[in-house]
Design an enzyme around this catalytic site. Structure first.
Site, PDB file in Angstrom:
ATOM      1  N   SER A 182      20.804  -7.978   2.717  1.00  0.00           N
ATOM      2  CA  SER A 182      20.755  -6.519   2.612  1.00  0.00           C
ATOM      3  C   SER A 182      21.016  -5.797   3.923  1.00  0.00           C
ATOM      4  O   SER A 182      21.352  -4.623   3.908  1.00  0.00           O
ATOM      5  CB  SER A 182      19.411  -6.081   2.032  1.00  0.00           C
ATOM      6  OG  SER A 182      18.346  -6.702   2.720  1.00  0.00           O
ATOM      7  N   HIS A 210      21.340  -7.246  -4.341  1.00  0.00           N
ATOM      8  CA  HIS A 210      22.521  -6.481  -3.902  1.00  0.00           C
ATOM      9  C   HIS A 210      23.815  -7.043  -4.480  1.00  0.00           C
ATOM     10  O   HIS A 210      24.901  -6.629  -4.076  1.00  0.00           O
ATOM     11  CB  HIS A 210      22.603  -6.457  -2.378  1.00  0.00           C
ATOM     12  CG  HIS A 210      21.606  -5.552  -1.733  1.00  0.00           C
ATOM     13  ND1 HIS A 210      21.782  -4.196  -1.644  1.00  0.00           N
ATOM     14  CD2 HIS A 210      20.400  -5.804  -1.170  1.00  0.00           C
ATOM     15  CE1 HIS A 210      20.747  -3.651  -1.021  1.00  0.00           C
ATOM     16  NE2 HIS A 210      19.899  -4.618  -0.728  1.00  0.00           N
ATOM     17  N   LYS A 241      18.838  -0.817  -7.724  1.00  0.00           N
ATOM     18  CA  LYS A 241      20.026  -0.628  -6.871  1.00  0.00           C
ATOM     19  C   LYS A 241      21.222  -0.214  -7.736  1.00  0.00           C
ATOM     20  O   LYS A 241      21.263   0.907  -8.203  1.00  0.00           O
ATOM     21  CB  LYS A 241      20.230  -1.877  -6.034  1.00  0.00           C
ATOM     22  CG  LYS A 241      19.095  -1.931  -5.005  1.00  0.00           C
ATOM     23  CD  LYS A 241      19.040  -3.112  -4.125  1.00  0.00           C
ATOM     24  CE  LYS A 241      17.908  -2.908  -3.126  1.00  0.00           C
ATOM     25  NZ  LYS A 241      17.188  -4.123  -2.796  1.00  0.00           N
TER      26      LYS A 241
HETATM   27  C1  LIG Z   1      15.778  -4.365  -2.501  1.00  0.00           C
HETATM   28  C2  LIG Z   1      15.469  -5.791  -2.577  1.00  0.00           C
HETATM   29  C3  LIG Z   1      14.335  -6.247  -3.236  1.00  0.00           C
HETATM   30  C4  LIG Z   1      13.307  -5.306  -3.784  1.00  0.00           C
HETATM   31  O1  LIG Z   1      13.736  -4.709  -4.948  1.00  0.00           O
HETATM   32  P1  LIG Z   1      12.894  -3.463  -5.515  1.00  0.00           P
HETATM   33  O2  LIG Z   1      13.264  -3.436  -6.946  1.00  0.00           O
HETATM   34  O3  LIG Z   1      13.316  -2.270  -4.760  1.00  0.00           O
HETATM   35  O4  LIG Z   1      11.454  -3.799  -5.312  1.00  0.00           O
HETATM   36  C5  LIG Z   1      14.137  -7.605  -3.337  1.00  0.00           C
HETATM   37  N1  LIG Z   1      15.010  -8.475  -2.807  1.00  0.00           N
HETATM   38  C6  LIG Z   1      16.106  -8.075  -2.144  1.00  0.00           C
HETATM   39  C7  LIG Z   1      17.040  -9.081  -1.595  1.00  0.00           C
HETATM   40  C8  LIG Z   1      16.368  -6.710  -2.002  1.00  0.00           C
HETATM   41  O5  LIG Z   1      17.441  -6.317  -1.334  1.00  0.00           O
END
Ligand SMILES: *Cc1c(COP(=O)(O)O)cnc(C)c1O
Length: 394
Positions: A182, A210, A241
């Protein structure tokens, strides 16, 4: 402040002095290419709204319809009275979209990782974890009580060596990697990681937060991208996302999913997703299954923006995805860069320690299908002006 708490004030002050203090901007508009931030209209390069779904009319309608039918809150955890028809529908729809046997949804990607990892490994076991894995993977791993062996970032050769020296000391082994990282926007070499994992008789888990809606056919994610269907034991994902809502998911083998419904602690001890959220997630899957147009637009935008940034002389490191780090090194410089951009009407976040290493501060640009070519050109112009003013480019 009371004396026992004096250290908090001192810590906060030292964060400010080191340029590591998080200034929280407040948003006064829906998500989109442009945002109202602290009262100012700015071009948005901060959100994970890859496909522009966070304020899509189809999602809003679906949320309203779900609320009309099921009300607002679930008023229970999923294992007691919180699983509505809609929750099982979402479980089935996301499994079909990803091409796996089954899936189970959680409240967020973060809680999915906290649920999945301790359900699969415990004190007698070992986790092999990419050194740049997401915080929720690190926390889930610690919660599990398993031994943790970190391997070099995206390095299947190092993973092989670690497996060879450590695997046999433990009962079960679990290899975990982010799909798309990320903060760097690079992609795990999942086919190579699978080969090493398979020959060491370990389980493989990938966090595709992602990658969903971004990689693979029509955004079906990293497993589809590498054509590894049936080979990755469990995929964790998020609806917050590309899907534009909120919620998490674990997907894969039907037996693992059945086990998570028995032993995934956030499934058992934290209330279910709300009905409107679930309705909107299903609408997001509908949109992705109907057309690949948004995913294509995302990639066209990404390639254009990256190419232009590099031509100007910026360093975007190893990114091959819409996550575009603009490497600056020093935290203070990154913070100044972000502030100058904001004054020029561009909202792009400075990312610094502890999110990344101390000497790897950067601006992170998140590209979206919601951006028009005009938007991207305005953004590039601001990068060029600020970059020259601060001496980052010539
Ligand atoms: C954003 C993210 C999360 C968390 O996801 P949420 O639904 O916002 O809690 C977990 N793992 C990775 C790799 C992320 O980028």
């Amino acid at each position: 402040m009371s004396k026992p708490l004096a250290w908090v004030g001192e810590e906060l002050q030292s964060l400010k002095e080191a340029g590591l203090y998080n200034n929280i901007r407040t948003i006064g508009s829906p998500q989109g290419a442009w945002l109202q931030v602290d009262g100012q209209r700015v071009l948005n390069f901060c959100s994970n709204n890859y496909l522009g779904l966070a304020n899509h009319p189809r999602l809003l309608q679906a949320a309203q319809k779900a609320m009309d039918e099921f009300g607002m809150g679930p008023a229970a955890v999923r294992s007691i009275a919180g699983t509505m028809d809609l929750h099982f529908e979402l479980d089935r729809r996301i499994a079909a979209f990803k091409g796996v046997e089954a899936a189970v949804t959680f409240q967020s990607g973060f809680t999915a990782n906290l649920g999945v990892i301790p359900a699969l490994v415990g004190k007698e076991d070992v986790i092999f974890s990419d050194e740049l894995n997401h915080a929720s993977i690190i926390d889930g791993s610690r919660l599990s009580g398993a031994s943790i062996v970190r391997y070099a970032h995206c390095d299947a050769g190092d993973l092989r060596m670690q497996l060879a020296s450590e695997r046999s000391k433990y009962r079960r082994a679990l290899v975990i990697t982010d799909g798309v990282f990320s903060m760097d926007g690079d992609v795990a070499p999942l086919a190579d990681i699978y080969e090493e994992t398979h020959s060491a008789e370990a389980l493989l888990m990938v966090d595709d937060a992602h990658g969903e809606g971004v990689l693979g056919k029509g955004g079906r994610g990293i497993v589809d991208h590498f054509e590894l269907h049936g080979k990755v034991d469990v995929e964790v994902g998020t609806f917050s996302k590309a899907f534009g809502v909120v919620g998490g998911v674990a997907a894969g083998d039907a037996k693992i999913v059945e086990w998570l419904r028995q032993r995934g602690r956030p499934f058992l001890f934290s209330s279910a997703m709300t009905a409107p959220d679930v309705g909107a997630c299903i609408a997001a899957i509908d949109l992705l299954e109907e057309s690949t147009k948004l995913v294509e637009r995302l990639w066209t935008n990404t390639e254009f923006f990256k190419k232009e940034l590099k031509t100007m002389g910026f360093d975007t490191a190893h990114s091959t995805t819409p996550i575009t780090p603009v490497m600056l090194g020093d935290a203070k410089l990154a913070q100044d860069f972000s502030r100058e951009l904001f004054e020029a009407g561009v909202f792009a976040m400075a990312i610094k320690f502890p999110t990344v290493a101390r000497d790897k501060a950067r601006i992170r640009v998140m590209i979206s299908a919601a951006h028009s070519t005009d938007d991207l050109e305005q953004g590039l112009h601001a990068f060029s002006e600020v970059g020259r003013k601060l001496g980052v480019i010539q």
